[in-house]
Design an enzyme around this catalytic site. Structure first.
Site, short mmCIF file in Angstrom:
data_model
loop_
_atom_site.label_atom_id
_atom_site.label_comp_id
_atom_site.label_asym_id
_atom_site.label_seq_id
_atom_site.Cartn_x
_atom_site.Cartn_y
_atom_site.Cartn_z
N HIS A 187 -27.73 39.73 50.85
CA HIS A 187 -28.64 39.14 49.88
C HIS A 187 -27.92 38.57 48.66
O HIS A 187 -28.55 37.95 47.80
CB HIS A 187 -29.72 40.16 49.46
CG HIS A 187 -29.26 41.22 48.53
ND1 HIS A 187 -29.19 42.55 48.88
CD2 HIS A 187 -28.89 41.18 47.24
CE1 HIS A 187 -28.79 43.27 47.85
NE2 HIS A 187 -28.60 42.46 46.84
N ASP A 240 -28.25 44.53 55.67
CA ASP A 240 -27.85 43.79 54.48
C ASP A 240 -26.32 43.77 54.35
O ASP A 240 -25.73 44.51 53.56
CB ASP A 240 -28.49 44.44 53.25
CG ASP A 240 -28.37 43.60 51.99
OD1 ASP A 240 -28.00 42.42 52.10
OD2 ASP A 240 -28.65 44.15 50.91
N SER A 242 -25.16 44.85 43.14
CA SER A 242 -25.43 44.60 44.55
C SER A 242 -24.16 44.13 45.24
O SER A 242 -23.38 43.37 44.68
CB SER A 242 -26.51 43.51 44.69
OG SER A 242 -27.78 44.03 44.44
#
EC number: 3.4.21.-
Length: 558
Positions: free
Chosen positions: A360, A409, A507
């Site tokens: 992402h 992910d 992230s």
């Protein structure tokens, strides 16, 4: 999806509660931006536990999920530079510095050359008594360069060169054999550089203006950013010599030259670019092919002492070199009105040319991406940083989002080589190992990042903390994630101290676990909820090992 909306959804916050960290996903809205925001507009808010409580570590169990402990020690990050010893003095510290270093953190090099003890030579700073030596100009010799040798006896010319005396007793010249050059015929036919010359390790020591280069440990360079006493000097090929180098990534090798008794300047060197036929293996350069580099000699090893590595930092500034595989993903696009262009996600260096991150984090063109290795302070360009463009983004084919939760992910970034090489190993840049087996629940692991939030707030300094792995059965409980965790995910964090918190982590960044002194990237920071209250959720790397290895080999044409 627009870049702005993308960033709203990709930035993960890992909560620092007390001195612990857990994950939080972004809300579907963003707070009104602060027009006066700068990267310094952040604070740490954390609760201190009582010393008695923190002194013991309880066994982990579902009923007592005490997954985190701390150890406050002003010497834990060894703030003393150049091998200084940190001495605890109450709540502060002092540094015992080895000669010739001094200062509160051993950051200053004492100049033992102030009285100019070298008559016909350059005074160099050394780390052994008397902490200087003289580099004499030929034909001068002796400890202070005051004695004159008979010219051409012995022959100073190398590689079969013939020495000829001139009328003045200190003058001479070398007649060099074919393909050799230099004052002493020391430069061979393969002494050339490729790319920008960052990897050049040849022996040219003259500039394009035929000025002699100063030694990198000359006393005249103590105030310069580049000298033998800089961080990670050996990685840049800088040592006790006066050969040309390119430590700052300029477009060709250079060196410092003397202007007068006190002033210096830099000049480009008289070194040639390698012909295309020789560019693959120049004698004066690090020999690394462009398409596929061999891995570093080892992975998952830091150059921190074992005592320091096992200490907890829990939200405080991380020690430089403690997470040498930590990657900063940066973009040239403005992210929000309050978040300027720059750092937006983390990653892990798993191979000199490959970065592991969250899928992402990669919904943008490679032309807007760059990867920074060895970064510690986002507001400074540090000498040990290495920066690369991204050649290719490879997402896992089954990556998807359902109900704003990312599944599978994971992504790989293939770096674009610079000057014929990808990442160069140093104290601050190393690869982390890929795990082969799962780590058990309760294992203490590490997270790191700069704490970028959806409003642009975060730390300019790299932060880190320790967390413990949580069994998926517990993480899927009704009180936590209520059966939303699948077998490609792993949870880690702390449920013991909810309350006032500051969030950290990025992230795509690493969750690393240690075994037998080696660190493995076991998770990729992915998502979470309720900053400070629920564990962080990570992509479990062991579930994707075959895809990672197959993808890298396929791209290398193996």
């Amino acid at each position: 999806m627009s870049v702005v909306m993308l960033v709203f959804r990709v930035l993960l916050l890992i909560a620092l509660v007390g001195n612990s960290a857990i994950g939080l996903s972004l809300m579907p809205f963003i707070a009104p931006p602060d027009p006066d925001w700068t990267p310094d507009d952040y604070y740490y808010s954390y609760e201190q536990s009582s010393p008695d409580k923190d002194a013991s570590v309880t066994q982990t169990s579902p009923e007592n999920p005490d997954w985190y402990y701390e150890d406050d020690d002003p010497c834990q990050s060894n703030p003393c530079e150049h091998g200084g010893d940190c001495i605890i003095r109450g709540n502060t510290f002092s540094c015992s510095c080895p000669a010739p270093f001094s200062g509160s953190r051993c950051q200053t090099v004492q100049n033992k050359c102030k009285d100019n003890p070298c008559v016909q030579g350059d005074c160099l700073i050394t780390q052994t008594p008397p902490y200087y030596r003289c580099a004499c100009k030929y034909p001068y010799t002796g400890p202070d360069c005051s004695k004159v040798l008979p010219v051409c006896r012995p022959n100073p010319c190398q590689n079969g060169g013939v020495c000829s005396r001139h009328r003045r007793r200190s003058r001479f010249s070398c007649a060099c054999p074919d393909q050799y050059k230099g004052r002493f015929c020391e430069i061979g036919p393969d002494d050339c550089y490729v790319g920008d010359g960052y990897s050049y390790r040849g022996k040219v020591s003259r500039t394009v203006n035929q000025n002699p280069c100063l030694y990198w440990n000359s006393h005249l360079l103590l105030q310069e950013n580049y000298n033998m006493f800089m961080e990670d000097a050996e990685t840049h090929g800088i040592a006790d010599h006066n050969f040309c180098r390119n430590p700052d990534g300029d477009h060709k090798p250079w060196c410092f030259v003397k202007v007068n008794s006190e002033k210096v300047k830099w000049e480009y060197c008289n070194v040639e670019v390698c012909p295309e036929s020789d560019a693959a293996n120049p004698v004066g350069s690090l020999q690394e092919p462009v398409m596929e580099l061999p891995g570093f000699d080892s992975c998952g090893k830091t150059e921190m002492t074992e005592h320091a590595v096992k200490r907890i930092y829990g939200g405080f500034k991380s020690t430089a070199g403690k997470h040498p595989w930590q990657v900063s993903l940066q973009t040239s696009l403005p992210l929000t009105t309050s978040m300027p262009q720059g750092h937006f996600c983390g990653g892990s260096l798993i191979h000199p040319c490959w970065v592991l991150t969250a899928a992402h984090c990669t919904d943008m063109s490679t032309k807007h991406l760059k990867v920074v290795l060895g970064d510690q302070d986002l507001k400074k360009t540090e000498s040990h940083e290495q920066t690369f463009r991204v050649e290719k983004i490879l997402k896992y084919s089954q990556y998807n989002e359902r109900d704003e939760i990312p599944h599978n992910d994971i992504a790989l970034l293939k770096l674009k080589p610079v000057g014929g090489h990808c990442a160069l190993e140093s104290k601050y840049v190393k690869t982390v190992c890929l795990p082969s087996d799962p780590f058990p629940s309760g294992t203490e692991c590490h997270i790191s990042g700069w704490g970028v939030t959806e409003t642009g707030e975060g730390s300019r300094q790299l932060l880190d903390a320790k967390v413990k792995l949580i069994a998926n059965a517990l993480c899927n409980s009704r009180q936590l994630y209520d059966h939303t965790i699948d077998d490609s995910m792993i949870c880690a964090g702390n449920l013991q101290k909810p309350g006032s918190d500051t969030c950290q982590g990025d992230s795509g960044g690493p969750l690393t676990c240690e075994k037998d002194g080696t660190y493995y990237v076991y998770g990729i920071v992915s998502w979470g909820q309720e900053c400070g209250k629920k564990p962080g959720v990570y992509t479990q790397v062991t579930k994707f090992l075959n895809w990672i290895k197959t993808t890298m080999h396929k791209e290398a044409g193996l």
